[in-house]
Design a protein around this motif. Sequence first.
Motif, PDB file in Angstrom:
ATOM      1  N   LEU C 124       4.150 -17.341  41.303  1.00 38.64           N
ATOM      2  CA  LEU C 124       3.684 -16.252  40.436  1.00 38.64           C
ATOM      3  C   LEU C 124       4.446 -14.993  40.823  1.00 38.64           C
ATOM      4  O   LEU C 124       4.008 -14.234  41.680  1.00 38.64           O
ATOM      5  CB  LEU C 124       2.183 -16.017  40.635  1.00 38.64           C
ATOM      6  CG  LEU C 124       1.250 -17.123  40.181  1.00 38.64           C
ATOM      7  CD1 LEU C 124      -0.170 -16.854  40.685  1.00 38.64           C
ATOM      8  CD2 LEU C 124       1.256 -17.255  38.664  1.00 38.64           C
ATOM      9  N   PRO C 125       5.599 -14.744  40.224  1.00 39.81           N
ATOM     10  CA  PRO C 125       6.410 -13.590  40.644  1.00 39.81           C
ATOM     11  C   PRO C 125       5.650 -12.268  40.578  1.00 39.81           C
ATOM     12  O   PRO C 125       5.902 -11.378  41.390  1.00 39.81           O
ATOM     13  CB  PRO C 125       7.583 -13.620  39.666  1.00 39.81           C
ATOM     14  CG  PRO C 125       7.675 -15.047  39.234  1.00 39.81           C
ATOM     15  CD  PRO C 125       6.268 -15.555  39.197  1.00 39.81           C
ATOM     16  N   ASP C 126       4.712 -12.145  39.652  1.00 37.35           N
ATOM     17  CA  ASP C 126       3.994 -10.874  39.541  1.00 37.35           C
ATOM     18  C   ASP C 126       2.856 -10.736  40.541  1.00 37.35           C
ATOM     19  O   ASP C 126       2.284  -9.657  40.700  1.00 37.35           O
ATOM     20  CB  ASP C 126       3.411 -10.712  38.135  1.00 37.35           C
ATOM     21  CG  ASP C 126       4.516 -10.534  37.110  1.00 37.35           C
ATOM     22  OD1 ASP C 126       5.639 -10.176  37.512  1.00 37.35           O
ATOM     23  OD2 ASP C 126       4.245 -10.768  35.913  1.00 37.35           O
ATOM     24  N   GLU C 127       2.472 -11.836  41.163  1.00 36.92           N
ATOM     25  CA  GLU C 127       1.399 -11.806  42.172  1.00 36.92           C
ATOM     26  C   GLU C 127       1.948 -12.521  43.398  1.00 36.92           C
ATOM     27  O   GLU C 127       1.568 -13.658  43.702  1.00 36.92           O
ATOM     28  CB  GLU C 127       0.154 -12.545  41.643  1.00 36.92           C
ATOM     29  CG  GLU C 127      -0.481 -11.905  40.452  1.00 36.92           C
ATOM     30  CD  GLU C 127      -1.360 -10.713  40.823  1.00 36.92           C
ATOM     31  OE1 GLU C 127      -1.424 -10.365  42.036  1.00 36.92           O
ATOM     32  OE2 GLU C 127      -1.985 -10.133  39.918  1.00 36.92           O
ATOM     33  N   PRO C 128       2.833 -11.857  44.134  1.00 39.35           N
ATOM     34  CA  PRO C 128       3.669 -12.579  45.110  1.00 39.35           C
ATOM     35  C   PRO C 128       2.899 -13.216  46.267  1.00 39.35           C
ATOM     36  O   PRO C 128       3.441 -14.111  46.924  1.00 39.35           O
ATOM     37  CB  PRO C 128       4.647 -11.507  45.607  1.00 39.35           C
ATOM     38  CG  PRO C 128       4.034 -10.203  45.238  1.00 39.35           C
ATOM     39  CD  PRO C 128       3.191 -10.442  44.019  1.00 39.35           C
ATOM     40  N   ASP C 129       1.656 -12.802  46.498  1.00 34.22           N
ATOM     41  CA  ASP C 129       0.903 -13.390  47.608  1.00 34.22           C
ATOM     42  C   ASP C 129       0.075 -14.596  47.209  1.00 34.22           C
ATOM     43  O   ASP C 129      -0.534 -15.236  48.066  1.00 34.22           O
ATOM     44  CB  ASP C 129      -0.053 -12.339  48.196  1.00 34.22           C
ATOM     45  CG  ASP C 129       0.715 -11.256  48.936  1.00 34.22           C
ATOM     46  OD1 ASP C 129       1.748 -11.595  49.556  1.00 34.22           O
ATOM     47  OD2 ASP C 129       0.306 -10.090  48.850  1.00 34.22           O
TER      48      ASP C 129
END
Lengths: 447, 447, 447
Positions: C124-129
């Motif tokens: 999930l590039p927009d939620e990197p964690d």
Amino acid sequence: MMLMPMDTPLPDPSANALDVGYEMYALVEQLFPICRSITGPGVRETLAILQELVPLEIREVPTGTQVFDWVVPREWQIRDAYIQAPDGQRVVDFQESNLHVVSYSTPVRARMKWKDLQPHLHTLPDEPDRVPYRTSYYQETWGFCLSQCQWITMKRMYGEEAEYEVCIDSTLAPGSLTYGELYLPGSTTDEVVISCHVCHPSLANDNLSGIAVATHLARHVAALPERRYSYRFLFIPGTIGAITWLAQNEANLGRIRHGLVLSLLGIPARTHYKRSRRGDAEIDRAVAHVLKNSGAEFALLDFEPYGYDERQYCSPGLNLPFGCLSRTPYGRYSQYHTSADNLDLVHPEALAGSLAHCATIVEVLEGNGAFVNQKPKCEPQLGRRGLYSAIGGGQEKRNTELALLWVLNQSDGQHTLLDIAERSGLAFKDIRRAADLLLSHQLLTEV
Amino acid sequence: MMLMPMDTPLPDPSANALDVGYEMYALVEQLFPICRSITGPGVRETLAILQELVPLEIREVPTGTQVFDWVVPREWQIRDAYIQAPDGQRVVDFQESNLHVVSYSTPVRARMKWKDLQPHLHTLPDEPDRVPYRTSYYQETWGFCLSQCQWITMKRMYGEEAEYEVCIDSTLAPGSLTYGELYLPGSTTDEVVISCHVCHPSLANDNLSGIAVATHLARHVAALPERRYSYRFLFIPGTIGAITWLAQNEANLGRIRHGLVLSLLGIPARTHYKRSRRGDAEIDRAVAHVLKNSGAEFALLDFEPYGYDERQYCSPGLNLPFGCLSRTPYGRYSQYHTSADNLDLVHPEALAGSLAHCATIVEVLEGNGAFVNQKPKCEPQLGRRGLYSAIGGGQEKRNTELALLWVLNQSDGQHTLLDIAERSGLAFKDIRRAADLLLSHQLLTEV
Amino acid sequence: MMLMPMDTPLPDPSANALDVGYEMYALVEQLFPICRSITGPGVRETLAILQELVPLEIREVPTGTQVFDWVVPREWQIRDAYIQAPDGQRVVDFQESNLHVVSYSTPVRARMKWKDLQPHLHTLPDEPDRVPYRTSYYQETWGFCLSQCQWITMKRMYGEEAEYEVCIDSTLAPGSLTYGELYLPGSTTDEVVISCHVCHPSLANDNLSGIAVATHLARHVAALPERRYSYRFLFIPGTIGAITWLAQNEANLGRIRHGLVLSLLGIPARTHYKRSRRGDAEIDRAVAHVLKNSGAEFALLDFEPYGYDERQYCSPGLNLPFGCLSRTPYGRYSQYHTSADNLDLVHPEALAGSLAHCATIVEVLEGNGAFVNQKPKCEPQLGRRGLYSAIGGGQEKRNTELALLWVLNQSDGQHTLLDIAERSGLAFKDIRRAADLLLSHQLLTEV
């Protein structure tokens, strides 16, 4: 001024929307000087110019023909009209603008005092620079329209005792009422009727704009690769023209599925759609859907029994599903029925946007229908058919998948694609595309 | 305080609306001192005064008569009532205000300690200057109502050990329930019923205001040159009176087309109309239309099964089309059921405005109907008949022409004139005038 | 965080609502680590734990069974899965979180370059964690889910030329689909169905929250002293489980009167109810009434054909009256289908409030009905029956009296108690209590 969004490509892919807007504007310019009325050579000249663009048939209905409660009137011809002051100056002159003479004025040639002339002069005291547009079709009289400024100038310059030479060189004689009709057959005889009034003289928005959009919509429809509906375009004098056409075609009115009156489409204001008398006809819902999804501002108005020829189409004994598409509606712009409704008021971008709306409305009417889901118990397995993304769990459904689910869920034969588009909030074209995909996988059948 | 607008001229053209307002106020003043209850001489005295204005018939229904689930109660007469302190002072005295005794109190004559008296004393602790209005019609008891200030004074002045002489000189004995009825026949036996309660003692707004407006509405209706409907005015004790009338007239209830309960019409507050249980009865729509077009502020309320006698008229086994017209509705003004509901609260202007609303409601009910356009295909040519302005093109349609077009367009037998008024946004009287004009030109026939 | 209001006492009066909230939370904790999918041992282990609380029956439907347009898939078992870097470190490891493997991944054991591994890695590039949750039930493939941070670290640490050891130790083989079913018979065979999905691995809100609430609702319903309806609780894998149950129970679907899908009930956000496809089913109106009267914030959503198993229940060929109760609805919270949907997201208070809503919904469904007033002409005399206060004139009606009047007025056999509650604005329980009082006085009979 912003270009209105175009939802539908126009027929010739090499001509973009704005190009067609300029073509429509050029047509408005060409038609502007002609002195139209409800009968006479002005309408014939106008229709002849339209014939260069679309294969209109010209109909002539003789004076005296009974049409429902009305009778086709005598034909009016006007050659010249003026008021000449004592010093020989033509202070009001038909040659300068055909608005200066009241339409259907009887002939007159007389010398008159200021006070006798008064009852025949029409001005707009609140808009002193504008010449009003006035008619007297059904009561024999004559008159001149002039600006309040002209009126004041006459009074100041020549005084109340001056005598004027008054001339209206007109004829009111048996002849005919003229209108244009274009029929584009489709795969069924169910009809869509597009109607516009062609009886106003040098007024640009009212209704050269409607004439231009109707003409180019006819070109667009003629170029469609296939048509479910047959299309009939009517270029008719207001009121008496519509009544004449309806009376002479009464036996075939049952074929009309949808109708649209086009008027006042040239001002770059938000689009107004006035619903049919029925209020929930398919045309009403189709236009509302197209406007909602257009991205442009718009307003929906309930039917009222004044305005344009929807008055006749929606009379209680006919009650046809006709709405009226306008930008600023009937009587609601300050230049309405005055000399200020001129070529400056109309913009190519507005004409182009109006045409785009019309083309999309046609697309919705053509594409609408009701279907039955062939796997109605639970969802069919779309993934197996390549209609659903393989990897699940992602948060965003694509519009394509949503449209498939909506069409499947609602296709119980009771809901049309337009119903589904409205309920889902998706655009009609997405819903139609989903239906086509499901049809090709035998998951739907048409009702 | 502003005079409410009068939509309808009152019967006597020499008396203007406000004069009638003052007449109604004088009637309220005259009736105010009388000690009314659900039975007894107070109601008879009240009705006798009304008979000086309208030819009421007085009905007497004997005690013990079964009326649906109820029985007409014994008749209550009250002559005197007081609480006398040890020093001989009458600290609570019926002669000062008939609110001081609980209505339907049984007779009592006793010497009592403060603590034994307590359960029989009613006050309003939150409104210490006001005497409450209390009743005990259906459970035998007695009591006094007094202000919280009186109560505190008694306690302080005489202490908790003082002994009081308590007297209620009343009778509860077989007799009858009395009500007034006025029937004004019309050209049909279809009825409009106007009902108001006459059982409250010295309370001005509740409901001498309703009595005054009903009385003068009866005078107005009696003076109408013609009436389609027959009108029945009921001046009845609340609840038991309505139940009695309904039980004794059950066979004829089918004649009732419209009903209106009048109450609380004297305060110069905005008018409230509470809809019938049906919610969309013609009376509901007529009153809403009249209030919307009155220019005065108003509110529409949905039916609820408490309030006045609409409770009975709208019970599920009868479900008659009765609404209730009030200014401040039932229980919603601070002086409600207290001594503060006195003559200061009621204003002639408010009474006059309420009467005007009622007269206009009658006008709408009388004038409503459905018609069929005799030239339903396209518009008939109104100009030829002198119904349309000769010179066309002007921007503003006169309301007369709009009304003609609306009536023609909607008169397919399915829409009443009230429907057309609502849909068009025009006032009912303009629509009715247009219908009359069209009828006189044979363009309409009544359904 | 505030405790949601509890409208209904829970079965064991010694256990207060919040205690049950903590019990539900403990169940969520216990179930969290299990690797569930649409088939396999994870579902069985989950249902076995639920059996300790409610007497669930476990059903096994063999692979290959045709269920409408679908086939029960092979059973998936997963033992281990990892990506091992060149230095021997397991950089992605199923043992750390069962989200790391795409559900239904086919077995793989290979050495692969970074570029060949790429198409099998989901981030999930927009939620990197966060680690996403992904599935591939119906297309044979394999994959790993990892955080964008893990992905970046791998790339930086080992470079694009590194070779990884990839292992998914899974089996896809004939077996069965497992679900749990609990049937609680009532006095009729009319059914209320409560359904929740049990196929998601370590995601707390989606849908261990729904499982916990459904389980404790079953305990509550089981403990009710009497039940009009029979209740069926379904603990099923999403989509294929619902389709399987519907296909295998098609003959008995006609018994279902009301249905509710429970999902996403653990976040302390306002409650959302998504209406059934019918839109005005009794369940839709009952839930709306309960939420309106709960004092808590809520929102009502129209049906749409995506979300949870209401998709199947509300397919057009079944059209069952199922709504879906959630707190944050399907896909509308940022942690949805990611590793952030963990135990921190779910709160005992939210679970308790959701359970309270469900219990009150059951109360409304059980208590609803239509009645007929046995004294329908005017009001019955309530005072005589001790149902109305003896002293009249006071301004405030008690809710009890209002409820009596409402039930009497509306009980014409056409209006249910829920209709009356909605129209009156009173709470259902007040209306039901009034109906019981009137029934006990023979003033009502049930339709």
